[in-house]
Design a protein around this motif. Structure first.
Motif, PDB file in Angstrom:
ATOM      1  N   HIS A   1       1.471   4.286  -2.835  1.00  0.00           N
ATOM      2  CA  HIS A   1       1.459   5.759  -2.738  1.00  0.00           C
ATOM      3  C   HIS A   1       2.702   6.352  -3.393  1.00  0.00           C
ATOM      4  CE1 HIS A   1      -2.068   6.378  -0.315  1.00  0.00           C
ATOM      5  NE2 HIS A   1      -1.621   5.710   0.746  1.00  0.00           N
TER       6      HIS A   1
ATOM      7  N   HIS B   1       0.832  -1.209   0.000  1.00  0.00           N
ATOM      8  CA  HIS B   1       0.000   0.000   0.000  1.00  0.00           C
ATOM      9  C   HIS B   1       0.868   1.261   0.000  1.00  0.00           C
ATOM     10  CE1 HIS B   1      -3.534   2.469   1.421  1.00  0.00           C
ATOM     11  NE2 HIS B   1      -2.560   3.154   2.001  1.00  0.00           N
ATOM     12  N   GLU B   2       1.839   1.320   0.915  1.00  0.00           N
ATOM     13  CA  GLU B   2       2.673   2.524   1.005  1.00  0.00           C
ATOM     14  C   GLU B   2       3.522   2.691  -0.253  1.00  0.00           C
ATOM     15  OE1 GLU B   2       1.930   4.619   3.127  1.00  0.00           O
ATOM     16  OE2 GLU B   2       0.915   3.439   4.664  1.00  0.00           O
TER      17      GLU B   2
ATOM     18  N   HIS C   1      -5.793   7.233  -2.189  1.00  0.00           N
ATOM     19  CA  HIS C   1      -6.761   6.403  -1.470  1.00  0.00           C
ATOM     20  C   HIS C   1      -8.080   6.260  -2.221  1.00  0.00           C
ATOM     21  CE1 HIS C   1      -4.767   6.927   2.710  1.00  0.00           C
ATOM     22  NE2 HIS C   1      -4.328   5.864   2.078  1.00  0.00           N
TER      23      HIS C   1
HETATM   24 ZN   LIG Z   1      -2.480   5.126   2.514  1.00  0.00          ZN
END
Ligand SMILES: [Zn+2]
Length: 318
Positions: free
Chosen positions: A274, A270-271, A280
């Motif tokens: 980004h 997830h990170e 998101h």
């Molecule tokens: Zn996040």
């Protein structure tokens, strides 16, 4: 001749003993070797192989049970030391696993999220050893395709201030690989390093907003041993202030994220998502859910086509 007869016997034996649900898929990855695959009535994939020097071996289950499998299995060898398998699950998504001479069988993973409800077998083709194209018919009668290319990879440098306590780094890395592999991006762990930075082990991340970093983040992200300008540094530390699973805010020119000791299996992917430019979404089936990756349902979580396009367009994948 002899080989063909033995093949027939093996198929009959499988049908008698276990019941084969699908046609057999056979592939020759070199002139002295055959691999056979079939879906059993228990929804699992079984394989056997013949080798010039060994003959036939017993049937065995491949990579456990994928999500109850709906279609016949298809297999392809894009080089003599590698096999890729594809099947449509009863959830209408495509699942894959692979075998490599150097590492054996991988876990099943979902390919490219869910296309329009899929029912047919997958047709894979390798037009070179580093590229696959898949084709399938949707329930709407239209043909869908996706592709994988070896050339897409993200290089990650792991920096450890504190080991995670809930989910191991190895498991987080595997979970990230499972999701990224599904969209054709290899995750390369380019280096691992322990950092003795106790004052940054509970890191002030401020509001954790992209483009805005604290003095502590700037300090930490200066530690980029071994990392090229387009490599991502992932720092494992005890906690953030305020407390988060992770945070991907980083200074320009220093692509990086932090992962805390309470992170979920999906936090690392997830990170890094980004860092690759993803934002998101409010959907707990997806990797980029903004509701916390511990709340992900229906794992492995999905990446949708527009997200895949963003990741591949990022200078951090190549
Ligand atoms: Zn996040």
């Amino acid at each position: 001749m002899g080989c063909g007869e033995r093949l027939g016997q093996l198929v009959q034996r499988l049908r008698r003993r276990r019941g084969a649900r699908s046609p057999i898929t056979a592939v020759a990855r070199n002139p002295n070797h055959l691999d056979l695959f079939v879906t059993g009535t228990d929804g699992k994939i079984y394989s056997t192989w013949w080798d010039q020097s060994v003959g036939w071996v017993n049937w065995f289950n491949v990579s456990g049970g994928a999500a109850a499998l709906g279609s016949e299995i298809t297999a392809i060898a894009r080089n003599p030391n590698h096999l890729d398998l594809f099947v449509t699950g009863t959830d209408s998504r495509i699942y894959s696993t692979w075998w490599d001479q150097s590492s054996g069988w991988a876990n099943w993973f979902n390919v490219s999220g869910g296309a329009a409800a899929l029912t047919s077998p997958i047709t894979p083709i390798a037009r070179n050893p580093d590229h696959l194209d898949l084709f399938v018919t949707g329930t709407d009668g239209r043909i869908y395709s996706t592709w994988w290319d070896q050339s897409e990879a993200v290089r990650v440098h792991v920096k450890v201030l504190s080991e995670p306590t809930t989910i191991s780094r190895a498991q987080m890395t595997q979970s990230m690989r499972d999701v990224y592999a599904g969209v054709g991006i290899d995750v390369v762990i380019a280096s691992e390093e322990t950092l003795n930075l106790p004052l940054l082990n509970d890191l002030d991340v401020g509001t954790c907003v992209v483009g805005s970093t604290t003095a502590e983040q700037n300090d930490l992200f200066g530690h980029r041993n071994n990392a090229g300008a387009n490599d991502i540094c992932v720092y494992f530390l005890r906690s953030t202030v305020p407390p988060l699973n992770g945070c991907a805010a980083h200074p320009d020119g220093r692509p990086a994220a932090v992962i805390t000791s309470v992170a979920s299996p999906w936090t690392m992917g997830h990170e890094c998502g980004h860092v690759l430019g993803l934002v998101h979404v409010n959907d707990n089936d997806r990797l980029m859910t903004g509701n916390g990756t511990w709340n992900i349902t229906n794992p492995p979580p999905d990446l949708i086509q527009s997200e895949i396009n963003t990741m591949i367009a990022s200078p951090l994948t190549s």
